[in-house]
Design an enzyme around this catalytic site. Structure first.
Site, PDB file in Angstrom:
ATOM      1  N   TYR A  53       0.270  19.064 -40.423  1.00 61.24           N
ATOM      2  CA  TYR A  53      -0.453  18.080 -39.611  1.00 61.24           C
ATOM      3  C   TYR A  53      -1.680  17.555 -40.357  1.00 61.24           C
ATOM      4  O   TYR A  53      -2.609  18.283 -40.656  1.00 61.24           O
ATOM      5  CB  TYR A  53      -0.863  18.665 -38.253  1.00 61.24           C
ATOM      6  N   PRO A 199       6.235  15.708 -24.540  1.00 60.67           N
ATOM      7  CA  PRO A 199       6.524  15.586 -23.095  1.00 60.67           C
ATOM      8  C   PRO A 199       6.371  14.164 -22.559  1.00 60.67           C
ATOM      9  O   PRO A 199       6.988  13.821 -21.558  1.00 60.67           O
ATOM     10  CB  PRO A 199       5.516  16.548 -22.444  1.00 60.67           C
ATOM     11  N   GLY A 202       6.016  10.884 -26.855  1.00 67.82           N
ATOM     12  CA  GLY A 202       5.053  10.335 -27.823  1.00 67.82           C
ATOM     13  C   GLY A 202       4.223   9.198 -27.243  1.00 67.82           C
ATOM     14  O   GLY A 202       3.628   8.423 -27.991  1.00 67.82           O
ATOM     15  N   GLY A 203       4.160   9.079 -25.926  1.00 68.01           N
ATOM     16  CA  GLY A 203       3.352   8.027 -25.278  1.00 68.01           C
ATOM     17  C   GLY A 203       4.201   7.009 -24.528  1.00 68.01           C
ATOM     18  O   GLY A 203       3.692   6.241 -23.713  1.00 68.01           O
ATOM     19  N   LEU A 205       6.245   7.289 -22.087  1.00 67.20           N
ATOM     20  CA  LEU A 205       6.294   7.424 -20.629  1.00 67.20           C
ATOM     21  C   LEU A 205       4.969   7.055 -19.951  1.00 67.20           C
ATOM     22  O   LEU A 205       4.900   7.020 -18.718  1.00 67.20           O
ATOM     23  CB  LEU A 205       6.745   8.842 -20.253  1.00 67.20           C
ATOM     24  N   GLY A 207       4.034   4.127 -20.173  1.00 67.63           N
ATOM     25  CA  GLY A 207       4.390   2.765 -19.775  1.00 67.63           C
ATOM     26  C   GLY A 207       3.727   1.695 -20.628  1.00 67.63           C
ATOM     27  O   GLY A 207       4.009   0.509 -20.470  1.00 67.63           O
ATOM     28  N   LYS A 208       2.869   2.102 -21.571  1.00 64.92           N
ATOM     29  CA  LYS A 208       2.084   1.067 -22.271  1.00 64.92           C
ATOM     30  C   LYS A 208       2.925   0.197 -23.200  1.00 64.92           C
ATOM     31  O   LYS A 208       2.520  -0.916 -23.514  1.00 64.92           O
ATOM     32  CB  LYS A 208       0.913   1.687 -23.022  1.00 64.92           C
TER      33      LYS A 208
HETATM   34  N1  LIG Z   1       7.859  20.738 -33.349  1.00 57.21           N
HETATM   35  C1  LIG Z   1       7.797  19.458 -33.648  1.00 57.21           C
HETATM   36  O1  LIG Z   1       8.585  18.929 -34.435  1.00 57.21           O
HETATM   37  C2  LIG Z   1       6.725  18.627 -32.999  1.00 57.21           C
HETATM   38  C3  LIG Z   1       6.812  17.225 -33.039  1.00 57.21           C
HETATM   39  C4  LIG Z   1       5.826  16.488 -32.373  1.00 57.21           C
HETATM   40  C5  LIG Z   1       4.788  17.136 -31.723  1.00 57.21           C
HETATM   41  N2  LIG Z   1       4.712  18.504 -31.734  1.00 57.21           N
HETATM   42  C6  LIG Z   1       3.598  19.220 -31.084  1.00 57.21           C
HETATM   43  O2  LIG Z   1       3.521  18.856 -29.721  1.00 57.21           O
HETATM   44  C7  LIG Z   1       2.244  18.288 -29.450  1.00 57.21           C
HETATM   45  C8  LIG Z   1       2.407  17.226 -28.415  1.00 57.21           C
HETATM   46  O3  LIG Z   1       3.358  16.259 -28.867  1.00 57.21           O
HETATM   47  P1  LIG Z   1       3.126  14.738 -28.652  1.00 57.21           P
HETATM   48  O4  LIG Z   1       1.738  14.389 -29.125  1.00 57.21           O
HETATM   49  O5  LIG Z   1       4.245  14.019 -29.210  1.00 57.21           O
HETATM   50  O6  LIG Z   1       3.104  14.699 -27.031  1.00 57.21           O
HETATM   51  P2  LIG Z   1       3.282  13.513 -26.037  1.00 57.21           P
HETATM   52  O7  LIG Z   1       2.566  13.947 -24.806  1.00 57.21           O
HETATM   53  O8  LIG Z   1       4.692  13.110 -25.907  1.00 57.21           O
HETATM   54  O9  LIG Z   1       2.525  12.279 -26.698  1.00 57.21           O
HETATM   55  C9  LIG Z   1       1.126  12.288 -26.820  1.00 57.21           C
HETATM   56  C10 LIG Z   1       0.684  10.923 -27.254  1.00 57.21           C
HETATM   57  O10 LIG Z   1       0.916   9.982 -26.205  1.00 57.21           O
HETATM   58  C11 LIG Z   1      -0.157   9.061 -26.149  1.00 57.21           C
HETATM   59  N3  LIG Z   1      -0.857   9.290 -24.885  1.00 57.21           N
HETATM   60  C12 LIG Z   1      -1.239  10.484 -24.361  1.00 57.21           C
HETATM   61  N4  LIG Z   1      -1.885  10.318 -23.199  1.00 57.21           N
HETATM   62  C13 LIG Z   1      -1.899   9.002 -22.960  1.00 57.21           C
HETATM   63  C14 LIG Z   1      -2.449   8.221 -21.920  1.00 57.21           C
HETATM   64  N5  LIG Z   1      -3.120   8.800 -20.902  1.00 57.21           N
HETATM   65  N6  LIG Z   1      -2.291   6.886 -21.965  1.00 57.21           N
HETATM   66  C15 LIG Z   1      -1.643   6.312 -22.996  1.00 57.21           C
HETATM   67  N7  LIG Z   1      -1.120   6.997 -24.035  1.00 57.21           N
HETATM   68  C16 LIG Z   1      -1.249   8.337 -24.016  1.00 57.21           C
HETATM   69  C17 LIG Z   1      -1.081   9.380 -27.331  1.00 57.21           C
HETATM   70  O11 LIG Z   1      -0.615   8.713 -28.499  1.00 57.21           O
HETATM   71  P3  LIG Z   1      -1.073   7.198 -28.842  1.00 57.21           P
HETATM   72  O12 LIG Z   1      -2.497   7.025 -28.418  1.00 57.21           O
HETATM   73  O13 LIG Z   1      -0.834   7.075 -30.293  1.00 57.21           O
HETATM   74  O14 LIG Z   1      -0.140   6.337 -28.035  1.00 57.21           O
HETATM   75  C18 LIG Z   1      -0.802  10.855 -27.543  1.00 57.21           C
HETATM   76  O15 LIG Z   1      -1.097  11.314 -28.829  1.00 57.21           O
HETATM   77  C19 LIG Z   1       1.727  17.814 -30.814  1.00 57.21           C
HETATM   78  O16 LIG Z   1       0.328  17.728 -30.863  1.00 57.21           O
HETATM   79  C20 LIG Z   1       2.245  18.908 -31.689  1.00 57.21           C
HETATM   80  O17 LIG Z   1       1.419  20.041 -31.606  1.00 57.21           O
HETATM   81  C21 LIG Z   1       5.671  19.243 -32.350  1.00 57.21           C
END
Ligand SMILES: NC(=O)c1ccc[n+]([C@@H]2O[C@H](COP(=O)([O-])OP(=O)(O)OC[C@H]3O[C@@H](n4cnc5c(N)ncnc54)[C@H](OP(=O)(O)O)[C@@H]3O)[C@@H](O)[C@H]2O)c1
Length: 316
Positions: A53, A199, A202-203, A205, A207-208
């Protein structure tokens, strides 16, 4: 925050895990410190990281943030997506480098980040077992492996008396439901803890991405994410989800995380945010009261993946 049991380890962790993929990237060190403090205030006690990371910066920042309370939190990190792969030598070198960056003498949960077919599985499992016996790693996990790969490894770990995988970290959200077919049933059967990532897709859901624009977030910045969520039915499904949320007075970020949490095989989702404002609605998922009717209504918004076998007629 409610605590949940980490599979067969018996350890208790917070019902949400925070993922630090933004530390040292989307979030600079000051914002990372605010995110960490907000998570700790909310009761989160497990932080997910990886050697890759932001070129190791996420581990360095996390290490500095936990230093004053190391025993109060659990640190997870990962190995295997870096070019050197999962040879014994690579695992040992990468574990040492992660420990150095994190400024700690143990990683509480160490995952294989990906399946690497070029290394024979016995070599990988024995290297991990050595790390556990040396006390440098407490528990083992695996991410992005197919169910058959996990099952083979569990069988081998049991047969050879090696430390076993206690945790899996699959991708899982309302528009990526593949894990329901074999991975989640395997976890339930084998007593594995499940800490899903992505969950919110990656953002997606939130809706943006339904509104046109550039620089809206990760999908505009990273081709791999744009491709991952490019199935033609996704925008309509997200629109239906966001409309459902609006009509029922829920924040989409809260409900998307709460939906992942509601699967009986899920232990705790790994939430992600680039700033504290984004984090708030995700934290609210911890207290969300999901009902069976609401859960079913949400499941109906996206296609369930086909079953693992085509012959299910006799089961009704
Ligand atoms: N094992 C693996 O291969 C793997 C892969 C990915 C992640 N992970 C782990 O899982 C964690 C979570 O994954 P993820 O970051 O992909 O989770 P996620 O909850 O699917 O996506 C989070 C991203 O969504 C956007 N977001 C979050 N809240 C928001 C809001 N209120 N309004 C608008 N956009 C919002 C932000 O990105 P933007 O601002 O860029 O839109 C944020 O970084 C990571 O930090 C990492 O530790 C593991």
């Amino acid at each position: 925050m409610r605590q949940v049991t980490l599979g067969a380890t018996g350890a208790r962790i917070s019902a949400l895990v925070y993922g630090t993929m933004s530390f040292g990237g989307d979030a600079d060190e000051a914002e990372s410190a605010r995110l960490y403090a907000a998570c700790r205030d909310a009761g989160i006690d497990m932080f997910d990281c990886a050697n890759i990371y932001n070129g190791g910066r996420a581990e360095e920042i996390l290490g500095r943030l936990v230093a004053h309370e190391r025993d109060a939190v659990l640190i997870a990190s990962k190995v295997g997506m870096q070019p050197s792969g999962l040879s014994r030598r690579a695992i040992m070198q990468e574990a040492e480098a992660s420990l150095r960056r994190l400024g700690t003498d143990r990683i509480d949960l160490y995952y294989l980040h990906a399946f690497r077919p070029e290394t024979r599985i016995g070599e990988v499992l024995r290297a991990l077992d050595d790390l556990v016996r040396q006390g440098r790693v407490v528990w083992l996990g695996v991410s992005n492996w197919a169910a058959w790969q996990i099952a083979l490894a569990l069988g081998r770990q049991a047969a050879e008396g090696l430390a076993r995988f206690d945790v899996i970290q699959p991708m899982y959200n309302l528009v990526k439901r593949q894990a329901e077919v074999e991975i989640l049933p395997l976890a339930a059967d084998q007593g594995l803890a499940v800490l899903p990532y992505n969950p919110l897709g990656g953002g997606v859901l939130s809706g943006k991405y339904l509104e046109p624009g550039a620089d809206r977030g990760r999908l505009d910045a990273m081709e791999i994410y744009a491709r991952r969520y490019s199935a033609p039915w996704v925008p309509e499904a997200v629109r239906a989800f966001v409309t459902f949320c609006r009509e029922n007075g829920h924040h989409p970020v809260t409900l998307a995380n709460a939906w992942v949490m509601a699967h009986p095989a899920v232990t705790a989702p790994i939430i992600g945010a680039r700033n504290v404002e984004q984090l708030r609605p995700a934290l609210a998922a911890a207290d969300f009261a999901m009902t069976p009717d609401l859960y079913r209504a949400l499941c109906d918004l996206t296609p369930a993946p086909p079953p693992a076998t085509d012959r299910l007629e006799e089961r009704g």
